[in-house]
Design an enzyme around this catalytic site. Structure first.
Site, PDB file in Angstrom:
ATOM      1  N   TYR A  54       0.801  -1.203   0.000  1.00 59.14           N
ATOM      2  CA  TYR A  54       0.000   0.000   0.000  1.00 59.14           C
ATOM      3  C   TYR A  54       0.840   1.262   0.000  1.00 59.14           C
ATOM      4  O   TYR A  54       0.576   2.205  -0.713  1.00 59.14           O
ATOM      5  CB  TYR A  54      -0.891  -0.080   1.236  1.00 59.14           C
ATOM      6  CG  TYR A  54      -1.547   1.187   1.680  1.00 59.14           C
ATOM      7  CD1 TYR A  54      -2.645   1.667   0.988  1.00 59.14           C
ATOM      8  CD2 TYR A  54      -1.085   1.868   2.794  1.00 59.14           C
ATOM      9  CE1 TYR A  54      -3.268   2.820   1.414  1.00 59.14           C
ATOM     10  CE2 TYR A  54      -1.703   3.013   3.214  1.00 59.14           C
ATOM     11  CZ  TYR A  54      -2.796   3.494   2.523  1.00 59.14           C
ATOM     12  OH  TYR A  54      -3.410   4.626   2.941  1.00 59.14           O
ATOM     13  N   TYR A  96     -10.880  -1.623   4.278  1.00 60.55           N
ATOM     14  CA  TYR A  96     -11.363  -1.527   5.658  1.00 60.55           C
ATOM     15  C   TYR A  96     -12.479  -2.530   5.959  1.00 60.55           C
ATOM     16  O   TYR A  96     -12.952  -2.605   7.091  1.00 60.55           O
ATOM     17  CB  TYR A  96     -11.923  -0.124   5.921  1.00 60.55           C
ATOM     18  CG  TYR A  96     -10.896   0.985   6.074  1.00 60.55           C
ATOM     19  CD1 TYR A  96      -9.859   1.150   5.166  1.00 60.55           C
ATOM     20  CD2 TYR A  96     -10.996   1.885   7.129  1.00 60.55           C
ATOM     21  CE1 TYR A  96      -8.947   2.177   5.301  1.00 60.55           C
ATOM     22  CE2 TYR A  96     -10.081   2.927   7.276  1.00 60.55           C
ATOM     23  CZ  TYR A  96      -9.057   3.066   6.356  1.00 60.55           C
ATOM     24  OH  TYR A  96      -8.167   4.084   6.495  1.00 60.55           O
ATOM     25  N   HIS A 107     -10.432  10.311   8.662  1.00 59.68           N
ATOM     26  CA  HIS A 107      -9.250  10.198   7.783  1.00 59.68           C
ATOM     27  C   HIS A 107      -8.890  11.587   7.281  1.00 59.68           C
ATOM     28  O   HIS A 107      -9.765  12.435   7.122  1.00 59.68           O
ATOM     29  CB  HIS A 107      -9.576   9.274   6.599  1.00 59.68           C
ATOM     30  CG  HIS A 107      -8.355   8.755   5.888  1.00 59.68           C
ATOM     31  ND1 HIS A 107      -7.579   9.530   5.057  1.00 59.68           N
ATOM     32  CD2 HIS A 107      -7.774   7.522   5.891  1.00 59.68           C
ATOM     33  CE1 HIS A 107      -6.577   8.808   4.581  1.00 59.68           C
ATOM     34  NE2 HIS A 107      -6.659   7.581   5.075  1.00 59.68           N
ATOM     35  N   GLY A 108      -7.632  11.825   6.975  1.00 59.55           N
ATOM     36  CA  GLY A 108      -7.218  13.072   6.336  1.00 59.55           C
ATOM     37  C   GLY A 108      -7.847  13.156   4.948  1.00 59.55           C
ATOM     38  O   GLY A 108      -8.135  12.122   4.335  1.00 59.55           O
ATOM     39  N   ASP A 109      -8.032  14.373   4.442  1.00 60.56           N
ATOM     40  CA  ASP A 109      -8.729  14.492   3.148  1.00 60.56           C
ATOM     41  C   ASP A 109      -7.803  14.235   1.952  1.00 60.56           C
ATOM     42  O   ASP A 109      -8.199  14.412   0.800  1.00 60.56           O
ATOM     43  CB  ASP A 109      -9.398  15.867   3.028  1.00 60.56           C
ATOM     44  CG  ASP A 109      -8.388  17.007   3.093  1.00 60.56           C
ATOM     45  OD1 ASP A 109      -7.177  16.724   3.166  1.00 60.56           O
ATOM     46  OD2 ASP A 109      -8.817  18.178   3.078  1.00 60.56           O
ATOM     47  N   THR A 166      -2.535  17.694   7.091  1.00 66.10           N
ATOM     48  CA  THR A 166      -1.510  18.635   7.557  1.00 66.10           C
ATOM     49  C   THR A 166      -0.335  18.608   6.588  1.00 66.10           C
ATOM     50  O   THR A 166       0.380  17.612   6.510  1.00 66.10           O
ATOM     51  CB  THR A 166      -1.023  18.248   8.974  1.00 66.10           C
ATOM     52  OG1 THR A 166      -2.170  18.070   9.784  1.00 66.10           O
ATOM     53  CG2 THR A 166      -0.102  19.303   9.559  1.00 66.10           C
ATOM     54  N   ASP A 209      25.358  -9.380 -24.380  1.00 67.33           N
ATOM     55  CA  ASP A 209      25.256  -9.882 -22.998  1.00 67.33           C
ATOM     56  C   ASP A 209      26.262 -11.020 -22.785  1.00 67.33           C
ATOM     57  O   ASP A 209      25.890 -12.179 -22.648  1.00 67.33           O
ATOM     58  CB  ASP A 209      23.798 -10.358 -22.792  1.00 67.33           C
ATOM     59  CG  ASP A 209      23.534 -10.882 -21.393  1.00 67.33           C
ATOM     60  OD1 ASP A 209      24.345 -10.588 -20.485  1.00 67.33           O
ATOM     61  OD2 ASP A 209      22.517 -11.580 -21.218  1.00 67.33           O
TER      62      ASP A 209
HETATM   63  C1  SPV Z   1      19.128 -11.355 -17.627  1.00 63.92           C
HETATM   64  O1  SPV Z   1      18.116 -10.669 -17.446  1.00 63.92           O
HETATM   65  O2  SPV Z   1      20.190 -10.884 -18.014  1.00 63.92           O
HETATM   66  C2  SPV Z   1      19.106 -12.794 -17.336  1.00 63.92           C
HETATM   67  C3  SPV Z   1      17.868 -13.535 -17.497  1.00 63.92           C
HETATM   68  O3  SPV Z   1      20.140 -13.329 -17.051  1.00 63.92           O
HETATM   69  S1  SPV Z   1      17.895 -14.169 -19.101  1.00 63.92           S
HETATM   70  O4  SPV Z   1      18.005 -13.053 -20.027  1.00 63.92           O
HETATM   71  O5  SPV Z   1      16.648 -14.902 -19.308  1.00 63.92           O
HETATM   72  O6  SPV Z   1      19.022 -15.066 -19.218  1.00 63.92           O
HETATM   73 MG    MG Z   2      21.849 -12.219 -17.432  1.00 62.02          MG
END
Ligand code: SPV
Ligand code: MG
Length: 431
Positions: A43, A75, A89-91, A122, A204
């Site tokens: 929340y 609630y 409650h506050g507005d 407040t 990557d």
């Molecule tokens: C990444 O987000 O770099 C991960 C997850 O290693 S994956 O891309 O699925 O390998």
């Molecule tokens: Mg990764």
């Protein structure tokens, strides 16, 4: 004597709360509901003091007759139980996501013949400063670091969104949706190697080095408070991993996930189409042990990611590795798959849970995206990571804008579906 009910989620009492109690007092005996930790994290903001302490704090306030635990942001249950003549409650909840909660309170009170009293919120410099200080406290390494373990203990499933910059961090931090009167938000952030590399226009393959990854984390930390899980790729050499564990821990990162591959790591979504080699279980276990030895706090988590299903080494190998890595000290296990059908993931989760009821289990449902968080939790999953969806949504939007400007030789056509300049310049909070 009539009963007045109000719900508090604060950790610090200021003049606004005292004023509200004074007002409430005029109508009858005052019952304060303390929003439970579990409800509070969906929340509002993560508590830095536990609910028992908040209850004690509210009990000590002058003018408060009793305190009860309100275990839901709605609630409904608490009002049925207490049947107060008044809710105060506050507005400030008339607009924004809380408006839906307010509407339900009004409806319930109407049905029961009760009345809602709203007092002016407040809003002064002192109150604003207190609020800022509380938020800043959550960003401090000692609070942020332990928050992931706390969340695992509190949530049926911890929902994690990818972040690779201050801006994406803000989206993970601030996005709140209201559904059926309940609010929801992400619990933590995943600093993905794929998205961090992609943002830099790099593949990557562990090419973006740790200094750069730490810079990304720092950019995110500057503007957020939620816990961070780092995609640590293979973790590199065990000797280097030990130093990185120390650094991450000191910064306030909550967990690093390292995968059991060696040599040139490629993204898991390539599967066996790219040449990738799995590290042998004993060597990877030694790396986990080295990391755990380097760790100084009890908060930080080293999570072992198993690539047996990605590399088609079979379920038995995945399960064997899971127990070996837990034995070596891993604080959690991540199982990955690139199949659209979640069957193998679910089989792993069920069999892992049969052998290990406690160790946190992490999944990344990129390929098997049909499955819901609830279904995964029913199979023992604790953490669900949405690892790349922000990057994959931003990229096509930006590409389309670039193409449209090129085609039209002006920005008008593209502008029609863009965020306004006014919105973007007010997006970032100023101190
Ligand atoms: C990444 O987000 O770099 C991960 C997850 O290693 S994956 O891309 O699925 O390998
Ligand atoms: Mg990764």
């Amino acid at each position: 004597m009539k009963t007045v009910y109000t719900c508090f989620c604060t950790e610090v009492i200021h003049e606004g709360h005292r004023n509200l109690i004074r007002q409430a007092r005029r109508y009858g005996r005052v019952i304060v509901g303390a929003l439970s930790d579990r409800a509070l994290i969906r929340y509002n903001r993560f508590p830095t003091i536990p609910q028992e302490e908040r209850i004690r704090l509210y009990r000590s306030l002058e003018g408060v007759d009793s305190v009860v635990l309100q275990d839901d942001m709605l609630y409904g249950d608490v009002l049925s139980l207490i049947r107060p003549e008044y809710v105060i409650h506050g507005d400030n909840w008339k607009t924004g996501p809380e408006a839906a909660i307010r509407a339900r309170v009004i409806q319930q009170l109407e049905e029961a013949g009760g009345t809602l009293i709203e007092t002016p919120y407040t809003d002064n410099e002192r109150v604003r400063r207190l609020d800022r200080q509380l938020r800043e406290k959550l960003a401090m390494p000692e609070y942020r670091r332990k928050r992931l373990r706390q969340l695992i203990g509190m949530c049926p499933v911890v929902k994690v969104l990818e972040a690779h910059s201050g801006l994406t961090g803000l989206i993970a931090e601030k996005t709140v949706v209201e559904q059926n009167g309940r609010l929801d938000q992400f619990d933590a952030m995943w600093v993905s190697s794929l998205c961090d590399s992609t943002a830099k226009g790099k593949p990557d393959i562990e090419l973006v080095d740790m200094s750069s990854r730490l810079r990304t984390i720092d950019d995110i930390m500057e503007v957020t408070t939620k816990p961070i899980i780092l995609d640590g790729d293979t973790g590199g050499l065990a000797e280097h991993f030990m130093y990185n564990v120390r650094t991450l821990e000191r910064m306030g990162v909550s967990a690093v996930i390292i995968e059991d591959k060696k040599g040139l790591k490629k993204n898991s979504m390539f599967g066996t189409e790219a040449e990738q080699t799995q590290e042998d279980a004993a060597t990877f276990s030694a790396k986990i042990r080295a990391g755990k030895r380097a760790q100084l706090t009890d908060d930080f988590m080293i999570i072992a990611r198993i690539e047996s299903l990605i590399l088609e080494r079979g379920m038995e190998d995945a399960l064997y590795r899971a127990s070996a890595f837990v034995e070596a000290g891993a604080d959690g296990v991540m199982i990955h798959s690139r199949r659209k059908d979640p069957a193998e993931i679910l089989e792993f989760c069920d069999r892992f849970r049969a052998q290990d009821r406690a160790t946190p289990l992490v999944v990344v449902p990129t390929a098997f995206h049909d499955i819901t968080e609830e279904e995964l939790a029913a199979h023992g999953v604790n953490i669900v990571i949405y690892a790349n969806q922000l990057t994959r949504s931003a990229f096509p939007a930006m590409q389309r804008t670039a193409e449209q400007i090129l085609r039209c030789h002006r920005a008008k056509e593209a502008d029609e579906r863009l965020m306004s300049i006014q919105e973007i310049i007010t997006l970032i909070d100023e101190l």
